[in-house]
Design a protein around this motif. Structure first.
Motif, PDB file in Angstrom:
ATOM      1  N   ILE A  36      46.883 -67.178  16.357  1.00 51.08           N
ATOM      2  CA  ILE A  36      48.521 -68.110  16.772  1.00 51.08           C
ATOM      3  C   ILE A  36      48.372 -69.493  16.621  1.00 51.08           C
ATOM      4  CG2 ILE A  36      50.555 -68.619  18.341  1.00 51.08           C
ATOM      5  CD1 ILE A  36      50.673 -65.322  18.329  1.00 51.08           C
TER       6      ILE A  36
ATOM      7  N   SER B 117      47.969 -71.738  13.827  1.00 51.39           N
ATOM      8  CA  SER B 117      49.949 -72.395  13.412  1.00 51.39           C
ATOM      9  C   SER B 117      50.097 -72.736  14.265  1.00 51.39           C
ATOM     10  CB  SER B 117      50.481 -70.570  13.763  1.00 51.39           C
ATOM     11  OG  SER B 117      52.003 -70.891  12.788  1.00 51.39           O
ATOM     12  N   ILE B 118      49.788 -72.899  15.383  1.00 52.07           N
ATOM     13  CA  ILE B 118      50.221 -73.957  15.728  1.00 52.07           C
ATOM     14  C   ILE B 118      50.457 -75.636  15.384  1.00 52.07           C
ATOM     15  CG2 ILE B 118      50.265 -75.274  18.470  1.00 52.07           C
ATOM     16  CD1 ILE B 118      50.487 -71.711  19.678  1.00 52.07           C
TER      17      ILE B 118
ATOM     18  N   PHE C 151      58.449 -71.511  13.209  1.00 53.53           N
ATOM     19  CA  PHE C 151      57.193 -71.152  14.357  1.00 53.53           C
ATOM     20  C   PHE C 151      57.977 -70.563  16.256  1.00 53.53           C
ATOM     21  CE2 PHE C 151      57.876 -74.663  17.196  1.00 53.53           C
ATOM     22  CZ  PHE C 151      57.742 -75.555  16.585  1.00 53.53           C
TER      23      PHE C 151
ATOM     24  N   LYS D  54      45.341 -64.685  18.398  1.00 47.31           N
ATOM     25  CA  LYS D  54      45.777 -65.296  19.599  1.00 47.31           C
ATOM     26  C   LYS D  54      45.377 -66.652  18.579  1.00 47.31           C
ATOM     27  CE  LYS D  54      45.073 -63.743  23.992  1.00 47.31           C
ATOM     28  NZ  LYS D  54      44.618 -63.102  25.265  1.00 47.31           N
TER      29      LYS D  54
ATOM     30  N   TYR E 155      56.683 -66.744  17.279  1.00 50.52           N
ATOM     31  CA  TYR E 155      55.889 -66.535  18.043  1.00 50.52           C
ATOM     32  C   TYR E 155      56.589 -65.590  19.541  1.00 50.52           C
ATOM     33  CZ  TYR E 155      53.274 -70.823  16.465  1.00 50.52           C
ATOM     34  OH  TYR E 155      52.811 -71.544  15.469  1.00 50.52           O
TER      35      TYR E 155
ATOM     36  N   ASP F 240      53.865 -61.105  20.096  1.00 50.91           N
ATOM     37  CA  ASP F 240      53.435 -60.997  21.296  1.00 50.91           C
ATOM     38  C   ASP F 240      51.393 -59.349  21.212  1.00 50.91           C
ATOM     39  OD1 ASP F 240      51.089 -61.972  22.681  1.00 50.91           O
ATOM     40  OD2 ASP F 240      52.538 -61.213  24.606  1.00 50.91           O
TER      41      ASP F 240
END
Lengths: 160, 357
Positions: A52, A55-56, A35, A49, A39, A42
């Motif tokens: 992600i 995903s976080i 991860f 967005k 990340y 971009d």
């Protein structure tokens, strides 16, 4: 069963399942590498967005589940083998959620990809290794749990 | 197991303070020696020198005839049990007991066998998966002993291992140490300031004061024939009564009392005619009825015995008597006592007066 094997099995009553726990820790570490790398991509689109963000959140859930599992398998709890196997399989699935789409998208006319080859390879290696570690940890724990259960039963039978 | 010889050992610290003076001791194979004495007498320092945790300033330390004076602690093949247990609280009991062997990279299966055997001896088999914090003080001390046992050392060293335990636990753990010694037949050096531990555990006791050995002997020898006033006062509870007396013919003249000597006692004091000596009488050697009157100042019933504190009528010389049975003296009562067994000490040297001297 020879004496060596019997003692080895008896040791499990007092020694924690470090091999399974360490594999789970390694899986967490590999996921961190993944991860941190993923990340770096971009791309200013709403789609990425959202993905992600999700995903976080999943990474947090994964680390919590993997850490709980590592503690569980350390103490020969068979149920945590199933959890480990599940999150291990999900690691393989994750390859197709972020890295593959990122790798396939080419930005404008430049020909550059959102995720270049090097980064893509690194990400999938991390996810695959992490998944393998978790599944291996689950299998080892499952086998050891069965051995330990059988050993404890035989000890109880001897006592009786 | 092993024999241990301490030859003319001194301990002098860098600031020139001498803690141990000319310590000599031969410890036989399988013997349990107890070093006893008040705080600061040098007993722990001596033990630490034997363990290799303190340098030996002068003298020699021999283990099985081999000079180990300069040998590092790790190579001495001795195991030490500390007052504070020194257990690793993040490890289980099994891991604590296996730790030293793991460091030596012994075969895990061999370690397992040794740990289980030690746990069996110490009755810790059901506690092996627990952490030290889940055990009582006595159990933790047993774990500390177990950690020593698995190493199978030549000599076991105990530094006040029971001092952190309450009275009841101390008594039971003391019995366990004694059983352990009988079972292992190991050479052991045990340091304590508690005379009860010394008397109940020791094959031989080394009584120390101010860095000097006062007497080495069996518990009975130290109790029955103390070498000097210090040993006489240190061994025995309550402590011995001491009186300044003068030898005069067939009598001992004290401050406010007079005692008649038996022929044996007279023979013992043959060289002391007309001289001042110290008379020692153990509280348990005082019985009711007889030579002198005592004004009672306190009466403590202990069940089987009664401690009676008082002073000889009119002059205030203190007397402590341990009488058999339940007594009901009240403060101010007058009791008459007599001495059934007397100890005599030279007033100048404080050494015991033996027959013919």
């Amino acid at each position: 069963m020879n004496e060596e094997k019997l003692i080895k099995r008896d040791r499990m009553r007092f020694i924690k399942n470090k091999s399974s726990a360490n594999l789970a820790y390694l899986a967490i570490l590999l996921n961190v590498f993944y991860f941190v790398s993923v990340y770096q991509s971009d791309v200013e689109t709403y789609y990425y967005k959202i993905l992600i963000g999700a995903s976080i959140i999943y990474n947090l859930i994964f680390m919590l589940a993997a850490f709980l599992s590592s503690e569980g398998v350390k103490n020969y709890q068979k149920s945590y083998s199933y959890l480990e196997a599940l999150i291990g399989v999900v690691q393989f699935v994750r390859i197709f959620i972020l890295p593959v789409p990122y790798h396939n998208i080419i930005i404008g006319d430049s020909g550059a990809r959102v995720m270049e080859n090097g980064q893509f390879m690194f990400c999938i290696v991390c996810l695959i290794a992490s998944g393998v570690c978790l599944i291996l940890s689950a299998v080892i724990n499952f086998i050891k749990c069965n051995e330990l259960e059988a050993h404890i039963k035989s000890l109880e039978a001897q006592k009786a | 197991m092993a024999t241990l010889n301490l030859q003319h050992i001194d301990k002098i610290y860098d600031n020139n303070v001498q803690a141990v003076f000319d310590f000599n001791l031969d410890v036989k194979d399988g013997e349990l020696i107890v070093l006893v004495g008040p705080s600061g007498c040098g007993k722990s320092t001596t033990l630490r020198m034997v363990a290799g945790l303190e340098d030996i300033s002068n003298g020699k330390l021999m283990l099985d005839g081999r000079d180990i004076t300069q040998t590092p602690a790790k190579d001495r093949d001795m195991a030490m049990v500390f007052q504070s247990y020194a257990l690793y609280h993040h490890m289980t009991i099994y891991e604590n007991m296996a730790f030293s062997l793991t460091l030596r990279k012994e075969n895990p299966n061999v370690i397992h066998k040794k740990v289980l055997a030690a746990a069996e001896i110490l009755n810790l088999t059901t506690q092996l998966n627990k952490k030290p914090g889940q055990l009582s003080g006595g159990q933790q001390q047993r774990v500390a002993m177990g950690r020593s046992i698995v190493r199978n050392p030549k000599v076991f060293l105990f530094d006040e291992p029971l001092s952190n335990l309450d009275a009841k636990l101390r008594s039971s753990t003391r019995r366990e140490i004694l059983l352990l010694h009988k079972r292992l037949q190991a050479t052991m050096l045990y340091v304590t300031h508690d005379q009860t531990e010394a008397l109940t555990l020791a094959d031989r006791i080394v009584c120390m004061s101010m860095g000097h050995v006062q007497q080495v002997g069996t518990p009975l020898e130290l109790y029955d024939t103390p070498a000097n006033v210090f040993v006489a006062s240190f061994i025995g509870l309550p402590p011995m009564n001491f009186y300044d007396v003068k030898v005069s013919g067939n009598e001992l003249l004290g401050n406010g009392f007079k005692l008649t000597l038996t022929p044996e006692e007279k023979a013992t004091l043959a060289g002391y005619e007309g001289k001042d000596i110290t008379l020692g009488v153990r509280p348990e050697n005082i019985v009711e009825g007889g030579d002198f009157k005592v004004t009672v100042s306190n009466n403590e019933n202990l069940g089987m015995n009664t401690l009676v504190y008082g002073s000889i009528d009119g002059i205030g010389v203190k007397v402590t008597a341990k009488l058999k049975g339940w007594k009901n003296y009240k403060v101010g009562d007058t009791a008459s006592f007599s001495f059934v067994r007397k100890h005599f000490f030279d007033k100048e040297t404080t050494n015991a007066i033996r027959g013919g001297k």
